[in-house]
Write a protein that holds these residues in place. Structure first.
Motif, PDB file in Angstrom:
ATOM      1  N   ALA A  14       4.625 -40.223  48.053  1.00  0.00           N
ATOM      2  CA  ALA A  14       3.570 -40.165  49.075  1.00  0.00           C
ATOM      3  C   ALA A  14       2.862 -38.806  49.040  1.00  0.00           C
ATOM      4  N   TYR A 231       6.940 -45.801  61.573  1.00  0.00           N
ATOM      5  CA  TYR A 231       5.542 -46.076  61.905  1.00  0.00           C
ATOM      6  C   TYR A 231       4.945 -44.854  62.589  1.00  0.00           C
ATOM      7  N   GLU A 294       5.808 -41.398  54.396  1.00  0.00           N
ATOM      8  CA  GLU A 294       5.079 -42.529  53.805  1.00  0.00           C
ATOM      9  C   GLU A 294       4.249 -43.260  54.859  1.00  0.00           C
ATOM     10  N   ALA A 295       4.587 -43.084  56.161  1.00  0.00           N
ATOM     11  CA  ALA A 295       3.795 -43.704  57.231  1.00  0.00           C
ATOM     12  C   ALA A 295       2.710 -42.756  57.749  1.00  0.00           C
ATOM     13  N   ALA A 330       0.012 -47.035  61.015  1.00  0.00           N
ATOM     14  CA  ALA A 330       0.637 -47.312  59.723  1.00  0.00           C
ATOM     15  C   ALA A 330       2.089 -47.711  59.945  1.00  0.00           C
ATOM     16  N   THR A 332       5.616 -48.474  57.646  1.00  0.00           N
ATOM     17  CA  THR A 332       6.296 -48.423  56.347  1.00  0.00           C
ATOM     18  C   THR A 332       7.593 -49.218  56.433  1.00  0.00           C
ATOM     19  N   THR A 386       3.922 -49.379  52.653  1.00  0.00           N
ATOM     20  CA  THR A 386       3.123 -48.943  53.805  1.00  0.00           C
ATOM     21  C   THR A 386       1.872 -49.776  53.934  1.00  0.00           C
ATOM     22  N   SER A 399       2.627 -55.016  56.303  1.00  0.00           N
ATOM     23  CA  SER A 399       3.715 -54.358  55.569  1.00  0.00           C
ATOM     24  C   SER A 399       4.809 -55.381  55.242  1.00  0.00           C
TER      25      SER A 399
END
Ligand code: AMP
Ligand code: GLY
Length: 428
Positions: A14, A231, A294-295, A330, A332, A386, A399
Motif C-alpha cells: 500500500a 475501515y 491499506e484502508a 474504505a 479492507t 480494499t 470489498s
C-alpha cells in the motif's frame, strides 16, 4: 528519484502504491518486497531486518530516502545505522522505537507525561504478578513487555486465565526475553481506534482514524490475529475527539520523548480506546499499522511522499499542509490462508480476476510467484482487498464481493469488516 521500501507485506504494498500514485517518477526498490510490489518497482532479495545489507543497498543504489515498514528493522537500529552513514531514512531510532518494543518503557513514559492510559504494574516475578491480579480481580490484562508478534496480550476474563497467562509468559518463557517481564494492566472498555501521525518529533500531521478487526471470527469473536480487516474513516473520531487526542496524548508523548533525548521521528501509531472518561492509549506502535494502512491510504487526496521525504531528510514539518482526504469510506478485507491464525498452509495457487471493479485494489501480503508465473499463498494473511465507496456499507459490499471473486484453496475471510460503524449508523 529512487526510494527504498523495507518490508514485504500488505502495508508495504500500500505504501509503494501510494508513493507511485503521488509521483509516478519515483523509482521504487523494495527489500524484500512481494509479487504485488514487483508490479510497481524492483524487488531485491534482502531481508527486512538485515540492516547491514540494507545500508549497502541504499548506498549502492544511491536511493534518495528509505521508508521502513515493519518494526523489526527499527528495533534492530536501522535508523541509527542509516543516520551514521548520512542515508536519509523515515522511522524512529532504536531508542525511540521503545515506545512499541518495550511496553514497560512506554507505560513509564506515559505515566511521566500524564498521558491517559490503563494503570499497570511491571513484574518479573510470577508470584508477585499473581498477588497483583488477586488484588485487581478480573477482567484484567496481562502483557509481555517486549515484541511478541501480536500474541503477547491476554485479556483475561477470570483470575485463573490471568494466572495461566502469567505462568505461560514468565515461567513457561513463551516469548523469551520479550516476556521476561509482564505488565498487569487495568481493563478498559470502549471502542478502539487506530490513529497514524507523521511527525518530525515536534510537529505532526494526523491521518484519518481507522478501526482494526483483530479477531479471526465475524462479530469480533475467536482468537486474535494480526488483523482480519480495517475501515476508515470512523465516525466516532469527530474533530473534537481528535483534537483531544492530539492535545492530551500525541503532543505530550512527543514532548516527553524530546525531553528524554529520544525524539520520535517517523510514524507514531496510537492504538486508542474511547473510554467513557475520554480517549486513552491501549498501546503505541512505531510504524504504520497493517491492515489499517491499506484502508487509510486509498482515501488520501494529498501527497504522502512529500511529508515522508521531509521527515526522512531531517526537514521540519512546521508549516506543512495537513493531509487532505477524499469523501467516502474504505474497507479492507484480509483474505487469509488455510489454518490462519494457527499453522498455515502455503503454496496454494491464487487466481485474482482482471480487471478488478473500479474502486477495488488488491494488496499482496503473503504471496509468492513461481518461476512459471503462478501466484501462490505464502503466509497467513495472503491478500488485503480494499474497496472505496460512498459509505462504509457500499465499501464493505464491494470489498466482500472482490474477496469472493478471488480463488485459492483454503481461503478464509470475514464478511463483516466495518460492522461496528454500520451498527452505530443504524442505532443513531
Ligand atoms: P495490543 O497488542 O496491546 O494492541 O492489545 C491487543 C488488544 O488487546 C487490543 O487491541 C485491545 O483490544 C486489547 N487490550 C489491550 N490492552 C487492553 C486493556 N488495558 N483493556 C482492555 N483491552 C485491552
Ligand atoms: N493492525 C495492528 C498493527 O499493525 O499492529
Amino acid at each position: 528519484m529512487k526510494v527504498l521500501i523495507v518490508g514485504g507485506g500488505g502495508r508495504e504494498h500500500a505504501l509503494a502504491w501510494q508513493l507511485r500514485r503521488d509521483d509516478s517518477s519515483i523509482e521504487l526498490i523494495a527489500a524484500p518486497g512481494n509479487p504485488g510490489i514487483a508490479e510497481l518497482g524492483r524487488c531485491v532479495n534482502v531481508a527486512a531486518a538485515d540492516v547491514d545489507a540494507l545500508a549497502a543497498l541504499a548506498k549502492s543504489e544511491r536511493v534518495a530516502w528509505t521508508m521502513v515498514g515493519p518494526e523489526a528493522p527499527l528495533d534492530a537500529g536501522i535508523v541509527d545505522r542509516f543516520r551514521t552513514e548520512a542515508l536519509p531514512v523515515f522511522g524512529p531510532t532504536k531508542a525511540a522505537a521503545r515506545i512499541e518494543t518495550s511496553k514497560s518503557w512506554a507505560k513509564a513514559l506515559m505515566t511521566r507525561a500524564g498521558v491517559p492510559t490503563a494503570r499497570a504494574q511491571v513484574f518479573s516475578s510470577a508470584s508477585d504478578a499473581r498477588v497483583a491480579v488477586a488484588a485487581i480481580g478480573a477482567p484484567v490484562v496481562i502483557k509481555a513487555t517486549g515484541l511478541a508478534a501480536g500474541k503477547g496480550v491476554v485479556v483475561a476474563q477470570t483470575v485463573n486465565e490471568a494466572n495461566d497467562a502469567i505462568a505461560m509468559m514468565l515461567d513457561g518463557n513463551a516469548f523469551g526475553a520479550a516476556g521476561a517481564e509482564v505488565l498487569v494492566e487495568e481493563y478498559m472498555t470502549g471502542e478502539e481506534l487506530s490513529l497514524f501521525v507523521v511527525t518530525d518529533g515536534t510537529h505532526s500531521l494526523p491521518m484519518l482514524a481507522a478501526q482494526d478487526h483483530k479477531r479471526v471470527g465475524e462479530g469480533d469473536t475467536g482468537p486474535n490475529t494480526g488483523g482480519m480487516g480495517a475501515y476508515a474513516p470512523v465516525a466516532l473520531a469527530t474533530p473534537a475527539v481528535m483534537g483531544k487526542v492530539m492535545d492530551t496524548i500525541i503532543e505530550p508523548t512527543l514532548r516527553a520523548m524530546r525531553d528524554d533525548g529520544c525524539p520520535f521521528t517517523g510514524l507514531l501509531y496510537a492504538g486508542l480506546m474511547l473510554a467513557p472518561e475520554g480517549p486513552k492509549v491501549v498501546e503505541f506502535n512505531c510504524r504504520f499499522g497493517d491492515p489499517e494502512t491499506e484502508a487509510v491510504l486509498p482515501l488520501l487526496a494529498s501527497s504522502l511522499a512529500d511529508p515522508l521525504r521531509a521527515v526522512a531528510v531531517g526537514d521540519s514539518l512546521a508549516g506543512a499542509r495537513a493531509f487532505q482526504w477524499n469523501p467516502g469510506a474504505a474497507v479492507t478485507t484480509i483474505v487469509a490462508a488455510h489454518g490462519y491464525p494457527g499453522t498455515v498452509r502455503s503454496g496454494d495457487a491464487i487466481s485474482i480476476p482482471t480487471p478488478l471493479p473500479s474502486g477495488v485494489t488488491v494488496f499482496h501480503a503473503g504471496t509468492k510467484r513461481d518461476a512459471d508465473g503462478t501466484l501462490r499463498t505464502s503466509g497467513g494473511r495472503v491478500l488485503a482487498v480494499t474497496a472505496v465507496g460512498d459509505t462504509v456499507a457500499a465499501a464493505q459490499r464491494a470489498s466482500r464481493d472482490a474477496a469472493d471473486s478471488i480463488a485459492f484453496a483454503g481461503k478464509q475471510f470475514r464478511r463483516d469488516i466495518g460492522w461496528r460503524e454500520m451498527a452505530r449508523a443504524r442505532a443513531s
